[in-house]
Design an enzyme around this catalytic site. Structure first.
Site, PDB file in Angstrom:
ATOM      1  N   ASP A 239     155.107   6.363  71.567  1.00  0.00           N
ATOM      2  CA  ASP A 239     153.905   7.144  71.318  1.00  0.00           C
ATOM      3  C   ASP A 239     153.444   7.672  72.676  1.00  0.00           C
ATOM      4  OD1 ASP A 239     151.740   8.337  70.072  1.00  0.00           O
ATOM      5  OD2 ASP A 239     151.328   6.599  68.816  1.00  0.00           O
ATOM      6  N   GLU A 449     136.769  11.481  60.828  1.00  0.00           N
ATOM      7  CA  GLU A 449     137.699  10.349  60.840  1.00  0.00           C
ATOM      8  C   GLU A 449     139.049  10.849  61.347  1.00  0.00           C
ATOM      9  OE1 GLU A 449     138.527   8.702  57.003  1.00  0.00           O
ATOM     10  OE2 GLU A 449     138.729  10.645  56.028  1.00  0.00           O
TER      11      GLU A 449
END
Length: 706
Positions: A239, A449
């Protein structure tokens, strides 16, 4: 091109590289090597629900909405279109010499993490809370992206490996501790399916540690499980900036040199970041073997060969830019939105009858929001249709449409600074009073979100602090309901929310999710009966965050429909239909025992459309193990299918439940067939009391003894 063929070519090419050249190929911004005919390549591209961050593309419904379709075939079709558009854009950019970020063919999707807690901001990027559903959706999406040609159409990437689902604010330092049972029963199945069934070309390691080891440098995850047990033959990427976390936050290494060595040695091939540049020093200091660098570089170059990037006969090179963002693709996106929308409540008010309406009020912060349509990791649509715009289109000239924002999504006032708190509430009330029915558009959006650093909610880091409607939306809901006018609640969300009990006073509730750029058109078509809502919940709507374990607790006990011990507000798998369906004659036929013993069961029942609407209905099968000490406390999804029926039409529907759905996972993480008595349920919902109460109908059941 097979993995073996690609690796042979990669080995020959990498053998000609210097150590420095190999290392530089292992960062996401891989430079050109002119002497070897290798052009520059940027590995970072995104395609969660459409080609993202690279300009104009079709924006499909968010991943959680696509999961709500419970339809592998249609999701694979969507992914195939994303691949076509990705190739079309890549070809056009490459022809202009543009090889920048988000323009390559390695797409870092799908996200097959388990949405174990509704507070997680990135949950809407996933396919929900169930490992079986996530596996089926993940496999379908990977197959659609990668295609079935001589070369890969795109290279898919299953992420984030493994045991990752928040909290976002702690992800760079967090250690997710899980039992072997939870690891193999819940957190790994979707990754395993993507590897073994879909031959996914890439996996992305997670930021967090799992049982003490940073996921992007875990020998157990990346070598023992991924390559040795599952036979993975692609490449692993970190990542973004996760390798730097090793020494900066996890504190498992002292510096960047050690971090690069740890990650590469244990099986991470590509660094989204630049720490891997320290691999040159690591080799020189004896902390890393050059053969590990060579192996990683070969894995990466093999992917480029499999994509046809060094070939002159790749069929996908001929896809023109005109295949991007087409009307045909838009139509698929609209249909996907219709198939994903979940009807949570309906007393008969839906679908609306235009002939009986003179006016409607469209109220709420999500009514005219383009942000809500798109979710996150999205592309740029060439046109948008908000909920308000879609309702305007279908209402035509004969129905007056009133509009009020009602309140901002979460701020105190629409006009910041001078206005008082709740400055649009009065307008919302008198707007509702003018209309025959109010369409109240509440919820969240992909800027409220989402991922750490990409959102602006009051809680920080992208996660939610609770499940309540944010800001003044609860007050708006109550005030509009208090007018006494009929209210249909349109919910734009990527996760579970609560309504303070006011759901009881709503005449209907339609969850539209983040429905894509043209989602307002799809919602209007469902509202006015031109399409039926086809979605089923891939997540549980809890009654309160008080029903949840601590957010940082990765044990599955008390989480999701398989383990929760309290009634849901709206259960996993739930969703109403416009028509009515009668179920009868369920039978279960065990497959003959072969060399491997018990192979599975085939369910069959008759389904009849006894209502007034032609509709495609989702049928779900669940299994309960009565004997195994390792069985989940409740039921587990074990299959799903669809049937399209005209009013009055009936059909025999068959569904195979394979042996592995009868197995349970023991405390050592091994799948075992430990049960002897099972109940299989086949119908429109789960067999739990709350689903039956809401649907007014129980699934059929049959007992199976082994």
């Amino acid at each position: 091109m097979t993995h073996r063929q690609a690796h042979e070519k990669a080995k020959e090419l990498v053998a000609k590289m210097t150590l420095e050249e190999k290392v530089y190929q292992m960062t996401f911004r891989a430079p050109a090597i002119p002497r070897l005919g290798i052009p520059e390549y940027n590995w970072w591209n995104e395609g969660l629900h459409g080609v993202a961050r690279a300009g104009t593309a079709t924006v499909f419904p968010q991943a959680i909405a696509l999961a709500a379709m419970f339809d592998e075939e249609y999701l694979q079709k969507v992914a195939g279109i994303i691949a076509t558009e990705g190739r079309a854009k890549h070809n056009a950019y490459r022809a202009q010499g543009d090889r920048d970020i988000y323009k390559g063919l390695t797409f870092w999707s799908p996200n097959v993490n388990i949405f174990r807690d509704p507070r997680w901001g990135r949950g809407h990027e996933t396919y929900g809370e169930d490992p079986y559903l996530t596996s089926r959706m993940g496999v379908a999406f990977v197959r659609g992206l990668q295609g079935d040609g001589k070369y890969l159409k795109l290279a898919a990437c299953a992420k984030h490996f493994a045991v990752h689902s928040g909290p976002e604010g702690l992800r760079h330092e967090f250690n997710a501790e899980v039992s072997e049972k939870d690891l193999w029963e819940t957190y790994l199945p979707a990754f395993e399916a993507c590897v073994k069934e879909a031959d996914v070309e890439s996996l992305m390691g997670a930021y967090n540690r799992t049982d003490g080891d940073p996921c992007c440098g875990s020998h157990r995850l990346l070598t023992e499980i991924l390559r040795e047990q599952w036979g993975f033959q692609g490449h692993v990427t970190s990542d973004c900036w996760a390798i730097a976390d090793f020494h900066e936050h996890h504190k498992v290494t002292k510096n960047a040199v050690e971090s690069a060595a740890l990650a590469i040695e244990n099986g991470c091939d590509l660094n989204c970041g630049e720490v891997f540049l320290q691999a040159i020093t690591a080799v020189e200091e004896g902390k890393l073997k050059e053969e590990d660098v060579t192996r990683a570089c070969e894995n990466l170059m093999a992917t480029r060969f499999r994509l046809g990037l060094f070939a002159d006969d790749c069929e996908y090179d001929r896809i023109p830019y005109t295949e991007n963002d087409t009307e045909e693709n838009h139509a698929v996106a609209v249909r996907a939105a219709e198939k994903s929308m979940v009807l949570l409540k309906n007393d008969g008010i839906l679908p609306l009858c235009p002939e009986k309406l003179s006016s409607v009020a469209v109220i709420g912060p999500n009514a005219d929001s383009r942000v809500m349509l798109r979710g996150n990791y999205n592309g740029t649509p060439s046109r948008n249709v908000t909920l308000l715009e879609g309702i305007h289109q279908l209402a035509g000239d004969k129905i007056r449409v009133f509009y009020s924002e009602g309140c901002p999504l979460y701020r105190d006032a629409a006009e910041e600074g001078l206005a008082r708190v709740n400055d649009r509430l009065a307008e919302a009330v008198f707007t509702a009073r003018q209309a025959d029915v109010t369409l109240l558009c509440l919820g969240l959006d992909g800027e409220f979100e989402g991922e750490e650093g990409c959102t602006s909610n009051p809680y920080g880091a992208g996660d939610k602090g609770d499940l309540k409607l944010p800001g003044h939306q609860q007050e708006l809901l109550k005030a509009v309901l208090d007018t006494g006018k009929p209210v249909v609640l349109l919910l734009g969300t990527g996760s579970a929310v609560t309504f303070g009990g006011e759901e009881e006073r709503c005449r209907a509730i339609l969850n539209v999710w983040y429905p894509g750029a043209l989602g307002g058109l799809a919602a209007a078509r469902v509202l006015f009966g031109l399409a039926c809502p086809g979605g089923r919940l891939p997540i549980t709507f809890y009654r309160s965050e008080a029903d949840l374990p601590d957010f940082t607790d990765y044990r599955m006990q008390g989480r999701t429909y398989r383990y929760m011990q309290v009634p849901a507000l709206y259960p996993f798998g739930f969703g109403l239909t416009y028509s009515r369906f009668a179920l009868s004659g369920l039978t279960a036929e065990k497959e003959p025992d072969g060399p491997a013993g018990f192979a599975g069961v085939t369910l069959e029942m008759r389904v009849e459309n006894t209502g007034a609407f032609a509709e495609e209905v989702t049928l779900q099968a669940y299994i309960r193990d009565h004997d195994s000490p390792f069985a989940v406390p409740n039921v587990s999804l074990c299959g799903f299918t669809h049937v399209f029926l005209q009013p009055g039409q009936g059909e025999q529907v068959r569904l195979r439940v394979p042996r592995d759905r009868f197995e349970s996972v023991n405390e050592q993480g091994r799948r075992v067939l430990a049960g002897r008595r099972y109940t299989l349920y086949f119908g429109l919902t789960q067999p739990d009391a709350r689903s039956i109460e809401l649907a007014g109908q129980a699934p059929l059941s049959v007992e199976i003894a082994l």
